[in-house]
Design a protein around this motif. Structure first.
Motif, PDB file in Angstrom:
ATOM      1  N   ARG A   1       1.830  14.101  -3.242  1.00 44.08           N
ATOM      2  CA  ARG A   1       0.895  15.349  -3.772  1.00 44.08           C
ATOM      3  C   ARG A   1       0.167  15.839  -2.539  1.00 44.08           C
ATOM      4  O   ARG A   1       0.140  17.134  -2.603  1.00 44.08           O
ATOM      5  CB  ARG A   1       0.021  14.738  -4.685  1.00 44.08           C
ATOM      6  N   ALA A   2      -0.379  15.235  -1.539  1.00 48.44           N
ATOM      7  CA  ALA A   2      -1.301  15.762  -0.518  1.00 48.44           C
ATOM      8  C   ALA A   2      -0.142  16.743   0.412  1.00 48.44           C
ATOM      9  O   ALA A   2      -0.682  17.695   0.804  1.00 48.44           O
ATOM     10  CB  ALA A   2      -1.856  14.480   0.208  1.00 48.44           C
ATOM     11  N   GLN A   3       0.807  16.054   0.706  1.00 44.24           N
ATOM     12  CA  GLN A   3       1.681  16.740   1.563  1.00 44.24           C
ATOM     13  C   GLN A   3       2.324  18.276   0.636  1.00 44.24           C
ATOM     14  O   GLN A   3       2.468  19.294   1.470  1.00 44.24           O
ATOM     15  CB  GLN A   3       3.117  15.906   1.707  1.00 44.24           C
ATOM     16  N   GLU A   4       2.397  18.202  -0.462  1.00 45.38           N
ATOM     17  CA  GLU A   4       2.832  19.286  -1.293  1.00 45.38           C
ATOM     18  C   GLU A   4       1.841  20.167  -0.964  1.00 45.38           C
ATOM     19  O   GLU A   4       1.904  21.477  -0.804  1.00 45.38           O
ATOM     20  CB  GLU A   4       3.303  18.963  -2.536  1.00 45.38           C
ATOM     21  N   GLU A   5       0.785  19.848  -1.447  1.00 40.51           N
ATOM     22  CA  GLU A   5      -0.607  20.677  -1.280  1.00 40.51           C
ATOM     23  C   GLU A   5      -0.752  21.277  -0.015  1.00 40.51           C
ATOM     24  O   GLU A   5      -1.207  22.544   0.144  1.00 40.51           O
ATOM     25  CB  GLU A   5      -2.053  19.909  -1.660  1.00 40.51           C
ATOM     26  N   TYR A   6      -0.653  20.399   0.992  1.00 45.35           N
ATOM     27  CA  TYR A   6      -0.601  21.000   2.490  1.00 45.35           C
ATOM     28  C   TYR A   6       0.369  22.183   2.709  1.00 45.35           C
ATOM     29  O   TYR A   6      -0.079  23.099   3.125  1.00 45.35           O
ATOM     30  CB  TYR A   6      -0.653  19.766   3.456  1.00 45.35           C
ATOM     31  N   ASP A   7       1.350  21.705   2.388  1.00 43.74           N
ATOM     32  CA  ASP A   7       2.507  22.692   2.573  1.00 43.74           C
ATOM     33  C   ASP A   7       2.383  24.230   1.813  1.00 43.74           C
ATOM     34  O   ASP A   7       2.649  24.957   2.362  1.00 43.74           O
ATOM     35  CB  ASP A   7       3.946  22.437   2.095  1.00 43.74           C
ATOM     36  N   ARG A   8       2.049  23.903   0.620  1.00 44.43           N
ATOM     37  CA  ARG A   8       1.290  25.298  -0.228  1.00 44.43           C
ATOM     38  C   ARG A   8       0.470  25.912   0.497  1.00 44.43           C
ATOM     39  O   ARG A   8       0.635  27.094   0.740  1.00 44.43           O
ATOM     40  CB  ARG A   8       0.950  24.581  -1.660  1.00 44.43           C
TER      41      ARG A   8
ATOM     42  N   TRP B   1       0.851  -1.062   0.101  1.00 42.77           N
ATOM     43  CA  TRP B   1      -0.056   0.016   0.068  1.00 42.77           C
ATOM     44  C   TRP B   1       0.911   1.137  -0.086  1.00 42.77           C
ATOM     45  O   TRP B   1       0.695   2.242  -0.775  1.00 42.77           O
ATOM     46  CB  TRP B   1      -0.816   0.181   1.149  1.00 42.77           C
ATOM     47  N   SER B   2       1.887   1.191   0.840  1.00 41.71           N
ATOM     48  CA  SER B   2       2.907   2.510   0.959  1.00 41.71           C
ATOM     49  C   SER B   2       3.402   2.687  -0.629  1.00 41.71           C
ATOM     50  O   SER B   2       3.532   3.754  -1.077  1.00 41.71           O
ATOM     51  CB  SER B   2       3.900   2.270   2.064  1.00 41.71           C
ATOM     52  N   GLU B   3       3.977   1.619  -1.123  1.00 44.30           N
ATOM     53  CA  GLU B   3       4.741   1.747  -2.379  1.00 44.30           C
ATOM     54  C   GLU B   3       3.734   2.194  -3.420  1.00 44.30           C
ATOM     55  O   GLU B   3       4.009   2.893  -4.452  1.00 44.30           O
ATOM     56  CB  GLU B   3       5.203   0.226  -2.990  1.00 44.30           C
ATOM     57  N   THR B   4       2.398   1.612  -3.364  1.00 43.37           N
ATOM     58  CA  THR B   4       1.221   2.083  -4.370  1.00 43.37           C
ATOM     59  C   THR B   4       0.866   3.694  -4.204  1.00 43.37           C
ATOM     60  O   THR B   4       0.568   4.234  -5.301  1.00 43.37           O
ATOM     61  CB  THR B   4      -0.008   1.168  -4.326  1.00 43.37           C
ATOM     62  N   HIS B   5       0.777   4.099  -3.079  1.00 36.40           N
ATOM     63  CA  HIS B   5       0.317   5.370  -2.627  1.00 36.40           C
ATOM     64  C   HIS B   5       1.364   6.405  -2.634  1.00 36.40           C
ATOM     65  O   HIS B   5       1.047   7.582  -1.960  1.00 36.40           O
ATOM     66  CB  HIS B   5      -0.809   5.079  -1.811  1.00 36.40           C
TER      67      HIS B   5
END
Length: 135
Positions: free
Chosen positions: A119-126, A109-113
């Motif tokens: 992307r979610a982390q980058e959006e949150y940081d943005r 699951w970790s490798e797949t996602h």
């Protein structure tokens, strides 16, 4: 909505309670090296050096401690053969093999996602970096 039944009245474990012994099991299983060691041993028996090469980035000290913790918990079997130098092999116990599927599922699951998480982390940081706008 699903709620976890309270099993205390029946002598069961309840990991949501701070004094429940099952929290120690959760603590053990949520260690990244534990997950990876169990995954590395799923195909079969390995020697210490083979495990260390398979687990890129693990230190000798961390691998030794992780294997001891897993052996103590009954998830890994350690076999020592009388030779010079002694040959030591590690394999999953039946209990370790039982949890191995869960550990593999988490790894896969970790490798797949990973891209979704990034992307979610980058959006949150943005968003966190933007100035607050008046409503």
């Amino acid at each position: 909505m699903y709620t976890v039944p309270d099993l205390r009245a029946h002598g069961g474990a309840d990991a949501f309670l701070r004094n429940c012994a099952s929290r120690a099991v959760l603590d053990l299983l949520t260690n990244k090296w534990v997950c990876l060691v169990i995954g590395a041993l799923r195909p079969g028996t390995l020697r210490f050096g083979e495990l260390r090469r398979r687990l890129d980035g693990i230190t000798q000290k961390m691998l030794t401690q992780t294997l001891r913790d897993l052996e103590r918990a009954g998830l890994v079997h350690r076999a020592v053969y009388p030779s010079v130098p002694p040959r030591v092999e590690y394999s999953l116990s039946p209990l370790g093999a039982n949890v191995g599927g869960l550990m593999d599922a988490i790894r896969v699951w970790s490798e797949t996602h990973i891209d979704d998480i990034r992307r979610a982390q980058e959006e949150y940081d943005r968003k966190a970096g933007e100035e607050l706008q008046p409503v």
